[in-house]
Design a protein around this motif. Structure first.
Motif, PDB file in Angstrom:
ATOM      1  N   ALA A  88       0.815  -1.224   0.000  1.00 29.69           N
ATOM      2  CA  ALA A  88       0.000   0.000   0.000  1.00 29.69           C
ATOM      3  C   ALA A  88       0.844   1.268   0.000  1.00 29.69           C
ATOM      4  O   ALA A  88       0.320   2.367  -0.178  1.00 29.69           O
ATOM      5  CB  ALA A  88      -0.929  -0.012   1.205  1.00 29.69           C
ATOM      6  N   GLN A  89       2.158   1.121   0.183  1.00 28.03           N
ATOM      7  CA  GLN A  89       3.019   2.308   0.249  1.00 28.03           C
ATOM      8  C   GLN A  89       3.666   2.584  -1.105  1.00 28.03           C
ATOM      9  O   GLN A  89       4.202   1.692  -1.743  1.00 28.03           O
ATOM     10  CB  GLN A  89       4.116   2.089   1.303  1.00 28.03           C
ATOM     11  CG  GLN A  89       3.575   1.772   2.701  1.00 28.03           C
ATOM     12  CD  GLN A  89       4.683   1.389   3.670  1.00 28.03           C
ATOM     13  OE1 GLN A  89       5.858   1.510   3.347  1.00 28.03           O
ATOM     14  NE2 GLN A  89       4.290   0.945   4.865  1.00 28.03           N
ATOM     15  N   GLU A  90       3.626   3.823  -1.516  1.00 28.76           N
ATOM     16  CA  GLU A  90       4.182   4.178  -2.824  1.00 28.76           C
ATOM     17  C   GLU A  90       5.695   3.997  -2.874  1.00 28.76           C
ATOM     18  O   GLU A  90       6.253   3.707  -3.931  1.00 28.76           O
ATOM     19  CB  GLU A  90       3.826   5.627  -3.170  1.00 28.76           C
ATOM     20  CG  GLU A  90       2.342   5.853  -3.419  1.00 28.76           C
ATOM     21  CD  GLU A  90       2.058   7.254  -3.921  1.00 28.76           C
ATOM     22  OE1 GLU A  90       3.041   8.009  -4.125  1.00 28.76           O
ATOM     23  OE2 GLU A  90       0.876   7.591  -4.101  1.00 28.76           O
ATOM     24  N   SER A  91       6.341   4.142  -1.758  1.00 34.09           N
ATOM     25  CA  SER A  91       7.800   3.977  -1.722  1.00 34.09           C
ATOM     26  C   SER A  91       8.196   2.606  -1.166  1.00 34.09           C
ATOM     27  O   SER A  91       9.336   2.399  -0.761  1.00 34.09           O
ATOM     28  CB  SER A  91       8.436   5.066  -0.850  1.00 34.09           C
ATOM     29  OG  SER A  91       7.925   4.995   0.478  1.00 34.09           O
ATOM     30  N   ALA A  96      11.122  -3.629  -0.409  1.00 41.15           N
ATOM     31  CA  ALA A  96      10.204  -4.648  -0.947  1.00 41.15           C
ATOM     32  C   ALA A  96      10.558  -6.039  -0.424  1.00 41.15           C
ATOM     33  O   ALA A  96      11.732  -6.391  -0.265  1.00 41.15           O
ATOM     34  CB  ALA A  96      10.259  -4.627  -2.469  1.00 41.15           C
ATOM     35  N   GLU A  97       9.504  -6.781  -0.170  1.00 44.86           N
ATOM     36  CA  GLU A  97       9.675  -8.143   0.352  1.00 44.86           C
ATOM     37  C   GLU A  97       8.507  -9.010  -0.120  1.00 44.86           C
ATOM     38  O   GLU A  97       7.365  -8.542  -0.185  1.00 44.86           O
ATOM     39  CB  GLU A  97       9.733  -8.114   1.880  1.00 44.86           C
ATOM     40  CG  GLU A  97      10.029  -9.453   2.515  1.00 44.86           C
ATOM     41  CD  GLU A  97      10.094  -9.348   4.029  1.00 44.86           C
ATOM     42  OE1 GLU A  97      11.180  -9.596   4.592  1.00 44.86           O
ATOM     43  OE2 GLU A  97       9.061  -9.006   4.656  1.00 44.86           O
ATOM     44  N   THR A 160      12.091  -2.522  -9.179  1.00 45.50           N
ATOM     45  CA  THR A 160      12.425  -1.106  -9.391  1.00 45.50           C
ATOM     46  C   THR A 160      11.215  -0.237  -9.067  1.00 45.50           C
ATOM     47  O   THR A 160      10.106  -0.746  -8.860  1.00 45.50           O
ATOM     48  CB  THR A 160      12.846  -0.879 -10.848  1.00 45.50           C
ATOM     49  OG1 THR A 160      11.730  -1.180 -11.701  1.00 45.50           O
ATOM     50  CG2 THR A 160      14.028  -1.753 -11.215  1.00 45.50           C
ATOM     51  N   SER A 161      11.425   1.064  -9.069  1.00 39.15           N
ATOM     52  CA  SER A 161      10.314   1.982  -8.818  1.00 39.15           C
ATOM     53  C   SER A 161       9.254   1.860  -9.908  1.00 39.15           C
ATOM     54  O   SER A 161       8.045   1.979  -9.641  1.00 39.15           O
ATOM     55  CB  SER A 161      10.836   3.417  -8.747  1.00 39.15           C
ATOM     56  OG  SER A 161      11.497   3.771  -9.958  1.00 39.15           O
ATOM     57  N   GLN A 162       9.703   1.599 -11.138  1.00 37.42           N
ATOM     58  CA  GLN A 162       8.749   1.440 -12.236  1.00 37.42           C
ATOM     59  C   GLN A 162       7.916   0.178 -12.047  1.00 37.42           C
ATOM     60  O   GLN A 162       6.701   0.194 -12.257  1.00 37.42           O
ATOM     61  CB  GLN A 162       9.501   1.367 -13.567  1.00 37.42           C
ATOM     62  CG  GLN A 162       8.569   1.191 -14.778  1.00 37.42           C
ATOM     63  CD  GLN A 162       9.344   1.122 -16.084  1.00 37.42           C
ATOM     64  OE1 GLN A 162      10.569   1.290 -16.100  1.00 37.42           O
ATOM     65  NE2 GLN A 162       8.638   0.892 -17.176  1.00 37.42           N
ATOM     66  N   ARG A 163       8.579  -0.907 -11.609  1.00 42.45           N
ATOM     67  CA  ARG A 163       7.846  -2.149 -11.369  1.00 42.45           C
ATOM     68  C   ARG A 163       6.883  -1.986 -10.206  1.00 42.45           C
ATOM     69  O   ARG A 163       5.754  -2.478 -10.242  1.00 42.45           O
ATOM     70  CB  ARG A 163       8.841  -3.271 -11.070  1.00 42.45           C
ATOM     71  CG  ARG A 163       8.188  -4.642 -10.884  1.00 42.45           C
ATOM     72  CD  ARG A 163       7.665  -5.170 -12.195  1.00 42.45           C
ATOM     73  NE  ARG A 163       8.780  -5.533 -13.079  1.00 42.45           N
ATOM     74  CZ  ARG A 163       8.634  -5.832 -14.352  1.00 42.45           C
ATOM     75  NH1 ARG A 163       7.445  -5.756 -14.914  1.00 42.45           N
ATOM     76  NH2 ARG A 163       9.680  -6.159 -15.091  1.00 42.45           N
ATOM     77  N   TRP A 164       7.321  -1.261  -9.185  1.00 42.57           N
ATOM     78  CA  TRP A 164       6.446  -1.050  -8.029  1.00 42.57           C
ATOM     79  C   TRP A 164       5.224  -0.228  -8.432  1.00 42.57           C
ATOM     80  O   TRP A 164       4.115  -0.474  -7.933  1.00 42.57           O
ATOM     81  CB  TRP A 164       7.220  -0.346  -6.916  1.00 42.57           C
ATOM     82  CG  TRP A 164       6.482  -0.340  -5.610  1.00 42.57           C
ATOM     83  CD1 TRP A 164       5.724   0.660  -5.096  1.00 42.57           C
ATOM     84  CD2 TRP A 164       6.424  -1.413  -4.662  1.00 42.57           C
ATOM     85  NE1 TRP A 164       5.185   0.305  -3.891  1.00 42.57           N
ATOM     86  CE2 TRP A 164       5.607  -0.973  -3.586  1.00 42.57           C
ATOM     87  CE3 TRP A 164       6.972  -2.678  -4.597  1.00 42.57           C
ATOM     88  CZ2 TRP A 164       5.338  -1.757  -2.469  1.00 42.57           C
ATOM     89  CZ3 TRP A 164       6.712  -3.470  -3.479  1.00 42.57           C
ATOM     90  CH2 TRP A 164       5.903  -3.016  -2.443  1.00 42.57           C
ATOM     91  N   GLU A 166       3.779  -0.398 -11.249  1.00 42.97           N
ATOM     92  CA  GLU A 166       2.871  -1.343 -11.920  1.00 42.97           C
ATOM     93  C   GLU A 166       2.102  -2.152 -10.870  1.00 42.97           C
ATOM     94  O   GLU A 166       0.905  -2.423 -11.050  1.00 42.97           O
ATOM     95  CB  GLU A 166       3.673  -2.266 -12.829  1.00 42.97           C
ATOM     96  CG  GLU A 166       4.300  -1.550 -14.028  1.00 42.97           C
ATOM     97  CD  GLU A 166       5.165  -2.487 -14.852  1.00 42.97           C
ATOM     98  OE1 GLU A 166       5.416  -3.624 -14.405  1.00 42.97           O
ATOM     99  OE2 GLU A 166       5.618  -2.074 -15.938  1.00 42.97           O
ATOM    100  N   PHE A 167       2.775  -2.506  -9.774  1.00 39.13           N
ATOM    101  CA  PHE A 167       2.096  -3.205  -8.687  1.00 39.13           C
ATOM    102  C   PHE A 167       0.931  -2.351  -8.161  1.00 39.13           C
ATOM    103  O   PHE A 167      -0.197  -2.846  -7.980  1.00 39.13           O
ATOM    104  CB  PHE A 167       3.052  -3.490  -7.520  1.00 39.13           C
ATOM    105  CG  PHE A 167       4.117  -4.515  -7.806  1.00 39.13           C
ATOM    106  CD1 PHE A 167       4.119  -5.245  -8.980  1.00 39.13           C
ATOM    107  CD2 PHE A 167       5.116  -4.755  -6.867  1.00 39.13           C
ATOM    108  CE1 PHE A 167       5.106  -6.191  -9.235  1.00 39.13           C
ATOM    109  CE2 PHE A 167       6.099  -5.690  -7.106  1.00 39.13           C
ATOM    110  CZ  PHE A 167       6.104  -6.411  -8.286  1.00 39.13           C
TER     111      PHE A 167
END
Length: 228
Positions: A88-91, A96-97, A160-164, A166-167
């Motif tokens: 739920a967090q943008e950063s 990441a886990e 990466t931030s881009q992949r996140w 997309e999540f």
């Protein structure tokens, strides 16, 4: 009267029944003994043939039953838990886990499954986002279940931030779908006999909700297994 001779006609009567009357043949005792011998031989041959076919059918049935009971069955994998904390967090990608819990079941009754090293890989949209070793070589006894726990983070997880982003975009739609693939090389063992090596793949599709936890429709779901 001179030269006049009186001829009395003689008629021969043949019984027509005698013409078609069959001739009776009298067989010797040796003939009847031979007939009995031939008849007994035929009956004995039929009985022996019937016994042989019955034994053959019984042996075939036993072999079929043994084949069914000893035929190796692939291990069964089930996905029980999967989570992406901090989804739920943008950063969240900075820490990441990914965590997952899978079980491997040996459903065979008399066959041991020997595993070499087992690895786990997580995919997102068919892109590898992390791989980690899960288990060292082990033997799994018949009718036994092994728990497999995996955690991907830091160097084992590439997000990466881009992949996140997309999540988070999928999360806004209600779910984020991943795929967990467990791989190992296995051999089946019956007593002292071992099969050839099989490269095993277990693929578990799993989705998480907005909170990063596994969705109920994926919980305890069986994962397809194939060999390559």
């Amino acid at each position: 009267m001179h030269g006049d001779t009186t001829h009395v006609p003689i008629h021969y009567h043949r019984n027509h029944n005698d013409q078609f009357k069959p001739i009776r043949r009298h067989h010797t005792a040796r003939y009847y003994v031979q007939r009995v011998h031939d008849s007994l031989s035929t009956r004995v041959s039929k009985v022996l043939c019937g016994i042989f076919l019955s034994l053959l059918a019984i042996v075939g049935l036993i072999a079929f039953i043994l084949w069914l009971s000893l035929r190796p069955h692939r291990p069964r994998f089930y996905i029980h838990d999967f989570s992406v904390p901090g989804l739920a967090q943008e950063s969240g990608f900075q820490n990441a886990e990914v965590k997952f819990f899978v079980t491997a079941r040996n459903s065979n009754q008399h066959i041991v499954i020997n595993y070499e090293v087992m690895d786990g890989t997580v995919y997102y949209r068919d892109q590898n986002i992390g791989t980690t070793p899960l288990l060292f070589p082990f033997s799994q006894e018949p009718k036994n279940t092994t728990e497999v726990h995996g955690v991907l983070s830091g160097a084992t997880l590439t997000v990466t931030s881009q992949r996140w982003a997309e999540f988070l975009n999928d999360r806004a739609q209600g779910s984020v779908v991943f795929r967990v693939e467990l791989t190992s090389t296995i051999k089946f063992k019956i007593s002292t006999w071992q099969s050839r090596r099989h490269r095993m793949h277990a693929n578990c599709d799993v989705g998480v909700g907005p909170d990063g936890g596994i969705l109920s429709t994926y919980k305890d779901k069986r994962c397809p297994v194939y060999f390559s």
